[in-house]
Design a protein around this motif. Structure first.
Motif, mmCIF file in Angstrom:
data_model
loop_
_atom_site.group_PDB
_atom_site.id
_atom_site.type_symbol
_atom_site.label_atom_id
_atom_site.label_comp_id
_atom_site.label_asym_id
_atom_site.label_seq_id
_atom_site.Cartn_x
_atom_site.Cartn_y
_atom_site.Cartn_z
ATOM 1 N N MET A 55 1.433 -7.183 6.911
ATOM 2 C CA MET A 55 2.859 -7.208 6.600
ATOM 3 C C MET A 55 3.426 -5.800 6.597
ATOM 4 O O MET A 55 2.862 -4.896 5.977
ATOM 5 C CB MET A 55 3.059 -7.840 5.220
ATOM 6 N N PHE A 56 4.504 -5.636 7.319
ATOM 7 C CA PHE A 56 5.164 -4.335 7.367
ATOM 8 C C PHE A 56 6.660 -4.511 7.139
ATOM 9 O O PHE A 56 7.233 -5.540 7.423
ATOM 10 C CB PHE A 56 4.907 -3.655 8.714
ATOM 11 N N ARG A 57 7.248 -3.475 6.604
ATOM 12 C CA ARG A 57 8.703 -3.506 6.402
ATOM 13 C C ARG A 57 9.294 -2.195 6.909
ATOM 14 O O ARG A 57 8.611 -1.172 6.993
ATOM 15 C CB ARG A 57 9.037 -3.689 4.915
ATOM 16 N N ARG A 58 10.571 -2.260 7.232
ATOM 17 C CA ARG A 58 11.262 -1.076 7.719
ATOM 18 C C ARG A 58 11.617 -0.207 6.518
ATOM 19 O O ARG A 58 11.985 -0.718 5.457
ATOM 20 C CB ARG A 58 12.527 -1.527 8.447
ATOM 21 N N LEU A 59 11.517 1.091 6.638
ATOM 22 C CA LEU A 59 11.950 1.969 5.553
ATOM 23 C C LEU A 59 13.431 1.753 5.276
ATOM 24 O O LEU A 59 14.230 1.629 6.208
ATOM 25 C CB LEU A 59 11.705 3.440 5.927
ATOM 26 N N PRO A 60 13.804 1.760 4.003
ATOM 27 C CA PRO A 60 15.208 1.472 3.664
ATOM 28 C C PRO A 60 16.183 2.443 4.320
ATOM 29 O O PRO A 60 17.266 2.054 4.722
ATOM 30 C CB PRO A 60 15.246 1.595 2.146
ATOM 31 N N GLU A 61 15.788 3.700 4.448
ATOM 32 C CA GLU A 61 16.703 4.693 5.029
ATOM 33 C C GLU A 61 17.103 4.307 6.450
ATOM 34 O O GLU A 61 18.169 4.643 6.931
ATOM 35 C CB GLU A 61 16.062 6.088 5.044
ATOM 36 N N ILE A 62 16.202 3.563 7.125
ATOM 37 C CA ILE A 62 16.506 3.150 8.490
ATOM 38 C C ILE A 62 17.300 1.848 8.486
ATOM 39 O O ILE A 62 18.268 1.687 9.215
ATOM 40 C CB ILE A 62 15.196 2.963 9.284
ATOM 41 N N ALA A 80 7.511 8.559 1.590
ATOM 42 C CA ALA A 80 8.421 7.502 2.049
ATOM 43 C C ALA A 80 8.642 6.437 0.992
ATOM 44 O O ALA A 80 9.475 5.555 1.173
ATOM 45 C CB ALA A 80 7.872 6.872 3.315
ATOM 46 N N GLY A 81 7.879 6.504 -0.089
ATOM 47 C CA GLY A 81 8.017 5.499 -1.134
ATOM 48 C C GLY A 81 7.354 4.178 -0.797
ATOM 49 O O GLY A 81 7.741 3.131 -1.312
ATOM 50 N N ALA A 82 6.352 4.215 0.072
ATOM 51 C CA ALA A 82 5.647 2.976 0.419
ATOM 52 C C ALA A 82 4.574 2.675 -0.611
ATOM 53 O O ALA A 82 4.075 3.567 -1.299
ATOM 54 C CB ALA A 82 5.012 3.106 1.803
ATOM 55 N N ARG A 83 4.210 1.391 -0.675
ATOM 56 C CA ARG A 83 3.256 0.959 -1.688
ATOM 57 C C ARG A 83 1.815 1.060 -1.174
ATOM 58 O O ARG A 83 1.488 0.560 -0.100
ATOM 59 C CB ARG A 83 3.570 -0.498 -2.039
ATOM 60 N N ILE A 84 0.981 1.700 -1.944
ATOM 61 C CA ILE A 84 -0.452 1.723 -1.663
ATOM 62 C C ILE A 84 -1.153 1.268 -2.937
ATOM 63 O O ILE A 84 -0.996 1.874 -3.992
ATOM 64 C CB ILE A 84 -0.958 3.148 -1.327
ATOM 65 N N ASP A 85 -1.936 0.207 -2.855
ATOM 66 C CA ASP A 85 -2.594 -0.292 -4.069
ATOM 67 C C ASP A 85 -3.842 0.504 -4.403
ATOM 68 O O ASP A 85 -4.140 0.725 -5.580
ATOM 69 C CB ASP A 85 -2.943 -1.769 -3.894
ATOM 70 N N ALA A 86 -4.569 0.891 -3.375
ATOM 71 C CA ALA A 86 -5.777 1.668 -3.649
ATOM 72 C C ALA A 86 -6.230 2.377 -2.387
ATOM 73 O O ALA A 86 -5.990 1.910 -1.274
ATOM 74 C CB ALA A 86 -6.895 0.753 -4.149
ATOM 75 N N ILE A 87 -6.873 3.517 -2.594
ATOM 76 C CA ILE A 87 -7.569 4.191 -1.501
ATOM 77 C C ILE A 87 -9.058 4.125 -1.825
ATOM 78 O O ILE A 87 -9.488 4.590 -2.892
ATOM 79 C CB ILE A 87 -7.115 5.655 -1.351
ATOM 80 N N LEU A 88 -9.806 3.517 -0.943
ATOM 81 C CA LEU A 88 -11.256 3.433 -1.128
ATOM 82 C C LEU A 88 -11.879 4.565 -0.331
ATOM 83 O O LEU A 88 -11.865 4.553 0.904
ATOM 84 C CB LEU A 88 -11.768 2.073 -0.650
ATOM 85 N N ASP A 89 -12.396 5.553 -1.043
ATOM 86 C CA ASP A 89 -12.921 6.756 -0.394
ATOM 87 C C ASP A 89 -14.402 6.548 -0.084
ATOM 88 O O ASP A 89 -15.222 6.394 -0.990
ATOM 89 C CB ASP A 89 -12.721 7.953 -1.323
#
Lengths: 483, 375, 104
Positions: free
Chosen positions: C1-8, A186-195
């Motif tokens: 903080m959350f945002r809507r996906l741009p496609e939506i 989806a192109g969302a931002r994830i800064d880090a995954i702490l495993d």
């Protein structure tokens, strides 16, 4: 649809419309039984296929093919003739009455719908209540901005919402990797995954790897995890975690190789596996047992999902974690057994019809032992330090639970009476597994020995007004024990 | 058992409810060595899950002297058990919803006054409003006992246990008494987990299971096993201090300091005592909810988060069995409190200790003799 | 903080899907199908109440109706699970910041 009429009689009520419930209701109704499918959500799908009929995330590669499989379960339900009551909260299932006059033992279901409560009388109940995320008690896990990874996935499925700002994911288990993968798509931002997967789990799980690799479903998870590891910052061997902030999350502090590190964060998504959502089964009186491999309580069932309470079966993750595909097959098996118990099909017919479902169930469960072993959460995250809140509702810390044990409370029910842990509206869903393990560790005995909360209806809160206006049914149990 | 191998009790108390724990405490205070045998865990049933009412109001006249004496102990409960047990005294009130009901409570007060008791009084509509501003408009008056109150049941019973232990009592939990026999002036008590204990004296405080103990010594009692139901709300802002009941219907209504409101009063679910289990009857819970709807309009939007029932013993005449066995020496009964034994806990333990250590008590317990059920 | 996906957000039907409601009296916008809890998060509100026990701030945690941390007042009815109620046009959502706080 009109409000439920308390006089309506169904052969079978299925509670929960995730994969197990959808498959069970469709199969039972297709064989001629009158079936009602009761579900709290507005749309079918449960949590795993949440919003599958209406998700705004139309790009199918974001949520992935396993999610979209859920849509295939809806056609059979529609065609089956099962009655579907979404937006219906089941708050009680009463056990069979030993002395019902006509020989058969109906069950009474307490439900709420559109702000009105009613009792529904049915002959058999299939509980398909699914799973919930295993509690992840760390200091600060109650801060706004800290959510379950499953919760974040619900936000994605239902609303197309993804985290904005600095985002950290932490924990272990397939869902964590799946969500990270979906965020990547989806192109969302994830800064880090702490495993937080303990190193030693890999050693223990390795001998089970061949079974896992044979699994037609689970093997995909490995590929997905590797994909995430390639593209995102994954910090392994995390042994301690805490969330910090004043009234809202500001940073995540983690320990790796004995050293503390701090990450600024607006959102922290926690996950360390899922456990059966057993409140309704427990309150119905279904016996349950401690599963040492999955480190959780699970209702006791036979190979058909039948519980210790006559007329009540369980299907899917609510009976022990097996995943969505396994749940679907377990739903079909429970439906066949219910049809048999109701006299609609013979034993042989049941067994014959069950064969392909059982084979599919076995296939779906292949490799589960590897996952259970690999993703058993570290003790530090199951049995937290004294200052950590374990009961979110009543804000009871692990230290308070330990002190209660020292004063003589030997199990969760005494701790509950003494401290109020588990007495809030969530009814122990978010603290039960932790309280069991904290007491067991403090006493030096097994979780099986200390037991679990005795849960009571209503398993979800109802208003006094609903209760006061409850229609009186002819199946009134007054006659049995009125004084 | 390792815990008791070197421990030779003078008295074995069967039952770890409030009455068993209170007897253990009072005996321990006098230097008597006590062993409490509890089949589950302390306060598992009625003692841990009751409504917590500490009430003199409306009691059977035979119980009034004991209740008044117990009230004095409640008001200094911290001195007795080193814990305030969450006890708060804001009075108990029985609301009259009609002139006819008000007449009933006037007659009640006259009866008590004639017996020399003055703790109950009748108040009119204005004073009722002052005491309970949230009460529905149609209520015309009430019966009031101002010294009454409420405590937290599990915490109370647990406090009695802890203080008894601090004074030397031992508790053995998890073993049901299966056999009771007396030989050579010594009781032998066997439990289902394979233990055997001996002591010169036994106290039967086995609550809803006490008839089984009594039957072993040849004195069957018509004990009925009941399961009074309760429900509790989510926290709401504080709006009421006293505990409120009704004259013409079943109700016990009170708000804890934490804001939750407890609703009960004795409507019954179903007890399955051999399985330690109760079943709720929501048609009856609904009746209870309807009463609250009528009497406390402000509660209509409250959410009910939990309901439950405890397993209790009720006698046909609604009063307990207290005192020596009619068939065996050195056996004392304390059971059958008929869903209102919590307030009596502190005093009945003392009475039992009086009987065991001194052979008599200064409180009138004749009405509670087990002999009243002898064939 | 959350945002809507741009496609939506950029979809042609975004306007048609928009729902106007209020949060503590202030106008807010959500998308049809959002739960109240999702709508709060989409509007940048992560804390929706203070607990009646300690007064600590809480926000949505499970989004599936089990944790009871997203309790809000909806159209005047308190203690409703924000994640279990769909936002509707004109709905008045109030955060429970201190409102239900009681002595302890």
């Amino acid at each position: 649809m009109s409000a439920p009429n308390p006089k309506v009689d169904f052969d079978i009520a299925v509670v929960g419309s995730g994969p197990a419930g959808l498959a069970a209701a469709a199969l039972a109704a297709s064989k001629g039984a009158s079936v009602v499918l009761l579900d709290e959500q507005a749309e079918p799908g449960g949590q795993i296929y949440r919003a599958v009929t209406e998700t705004p995330v139309r790009d199918r590669k974001v949520l992935g093919p396993d999610y979209w499989h859920g849509a295939e379960l809806l056609g059979p339900l529609r065609d089956s003739g099962a009655v579907h009551w979404p937006g219906t909260t089941v708050w009680s299932v009463a056990r069979p009455r030993e002395d019902a006059p006509d020989g058969h033992r109906p069950l009474q279901i307490g439900l709420s719908r559109n702000g009105a409560a009613a009792m529904l009388t049915v002959r058999h109940v299939i509980l398909a209540t699914g799973a919930l995320e295993r509690p992840f008690p760390i200091p600060g896990w109650t801060l706004p901005g800290v959510l379950g990874a499953g919760a974040a996935q619900v936000l994605l499925k239902t609303s197309g919402l993804v985290p904005a700002g600095a985002t950290v994911m932490a924990g272990s288990g397939p869902l964590l990797w799946l969500l990270a993968w979906q965020y990547l798509q989806a192109g969302a931002r994830i800064d880090a995954i702490l495993d937080t997967t303990p190193k030693e789990n890999w050693r223990a799980a390795l001998p089970l790897l061949p079974g896992f690799l044979r699994s037609p479903y689970l093997g995909k998870g490995m590929k997905l995890m590797l994909d995430v590891r390639r593209k995102l910052t994954v910090i392994g061997n995390v042994t301690a975690l805490r969330a910090e902030g004043d009234g809202a999350l500001k940073s995540v502090v983690y320990t790796r190789n004995g050293t503390e590190h701090r990450l600024p964060a607006d959102t922290l998504l926690l996950h360390q596996g899922v456990v059966p959502n057993l409140n309704l089964a427990n309150a119905t009186g279904c016996a349950q047992r401690w599963d040492g491999q999955q480190r959780c309580w699970r209702p006791t069932t036979d190979a058909w999902g039948a519980t210790s309470v006559e007329g009540v079966s369980l299907a899917g993750d609510g009976a022990g974690i097996g995943g969505a595909r396994a749940a679907e097959e377990a739903g079909r098996l429970a439906a066949l057994d219910a049809l048999h118990r109701l006299g609609r099909i013979g034993r042989e017919q049941r067994d014959q019809a069950a064969a392909p479902f059982r084979a599919a169930l076995d296939r779906a469960l292949t490799g589960r032992a590897f996952l259970d072993t690999l993703y058993t959460p570290a003790e530090a995250f199951r049995v937290p330090a004294d200052d950590t809140i374990v009961c979110r509702c009543e804000e009871i810390t692990a230290g308070a639970v330990r002190e209660a044990v020292r004063l003589g409370c030997s199990g969760p029910n005494q701790a509950k009476s003494f401290l109020r842990c588990g007495m809030g509206p969530c009814q122990g869903r978010l603290c039960g597994p932790t309280v069991t393990e904290v007491i067991a560790a403090e006493r030096g005995v097994s979780p099986a020995e200390v037991g679990y909360y005795r849960l009571r209806p209503p398993v979800k809160p109802i208003t006094l007004a609903e209760l006061a206006a409850l229609p009186k049914t002819d199946a009134d149990i007054d006659a049995v024990f009125k004084h | 058992m390792t815990a008791t191998v070197s421990f030779r009790p003078d008295v074995i108390v069967i039952g770890g409810g409030l009455h068993g724990c209170s007897a253990a405490l009072h005996l321990s205070m006098r230097g008597v060595r006590v062993l409490v045998l509890e089949k589950d865990h302390v306060a598992r049933h009625a003692s841990g899950v009751n409504a917590g009412g500490v009430r003199q109001l409306g009691r059977h006249v035979a119980e009034v002297p004991l209740s008044v004496a117990s009230m004095a102990l409640w008001h200094r409960i911290g001195d007795l058990v080193d814990d305030d047990c969450g006890f708060e005294s804001h009075g108990q009130i029985k609301v009259a919803e009609s002139e006819a009901e008000l007449e009933t409570v006037r007659a009640r007060v006259a009866e008590l006054n004639a017996l020399g008791f003055t703790h109950e009084e009748v108040v009119g509509q204005d004073e009722l409003r002052a005491l309970v501003p949230a009460i529905a408009d149609h209520c015309v008056g009430a019966l009031v006992s101002r010294g009454d109150g409420a405590a937290i049941p599990f915490r109370t019973t647990f406090a009695f246990r802890r203080k008894a232990i601090a004074l030397g009592a031992r508790f053995q939990e998890g073993g049901t008494v299966t056999r009771l026999a007396r030989k050579n002036s010594l009781w032998s008590v066997e439990t289902a987990d394979g233990n055997r204990f001996e002591a010169p004296v036994v106290v039967n405080a086995a609550g809803a299971w006490a008839d089984r103990i009594a039957a072993q010594v040849g004195e069957p009692v018509p004990l009925e096993v009941i399961a009074p139901m309760l429900m509790i709300t989510a926290r709401v802002a504080p709006f009421i201090k006293p505990v409120v009941g009704a004259t013409g219907r079943t109700l016990s209504f009170k708000q804890f300091p934490n804001g939750t409101v407890l609703i009960g009063g004795g409507l019954l679910g179903r007890a399955v005592r051999d399985e330690n289990r109760t079943e709720l009857d929501f048609s009856q819970v609904s009746v209870n909810a309807r009463t609250v709807w009528d009497l406390f309009p402000c509660m209509r939007g409250a959410t009910i988060v939990r309901s439950w029932a405890g397993i209790e013993a009720r006698m046909p005449d609604q009063i307990p069995v207290i005192g020596p066995s009619g068939t065996e020496p050195d056996l004392y009964h304390s059971f059958g409190f008929s869903a209102h034994g919590f307030q009596l806990g502190p005093i009945v333990g003392r009475i039992t200790a009086d009987l065991i250590t001194g052979g008599s008590t200064d409180l009138p317990i004749a009405p509670f003799s087990i002999g009243r059920f002898a064939a | 903080m959350f945002r809507r996906l741009p496609e939506i957000e950029t979809a042609a039907n975004a306007a048609a899907q928009a729902i106007s409601f209020t949060i503590d009296g202030r106008p807010a916008s959500a998308r049809a199908g959002d739960s109240v809890a999702a709508a709060l998060l989409a509007n940048g509100i992560t804390a929706c109440r203070n607990t009646p026990v300690s007064g600590a701030a809480r926000g949505p945690y499970c989004m599936m109706g089990v944790c009871f941390d997203c309790l809000v007042t909806i159209d005047g009815t308190g203690n409703r699970q924000g994640c279990q109620v769909r936002v509707a046009p004109g709905m008045a959502v109030e955060t429970q910041n201190g409102k239900r706080e009681v002595e302890r």
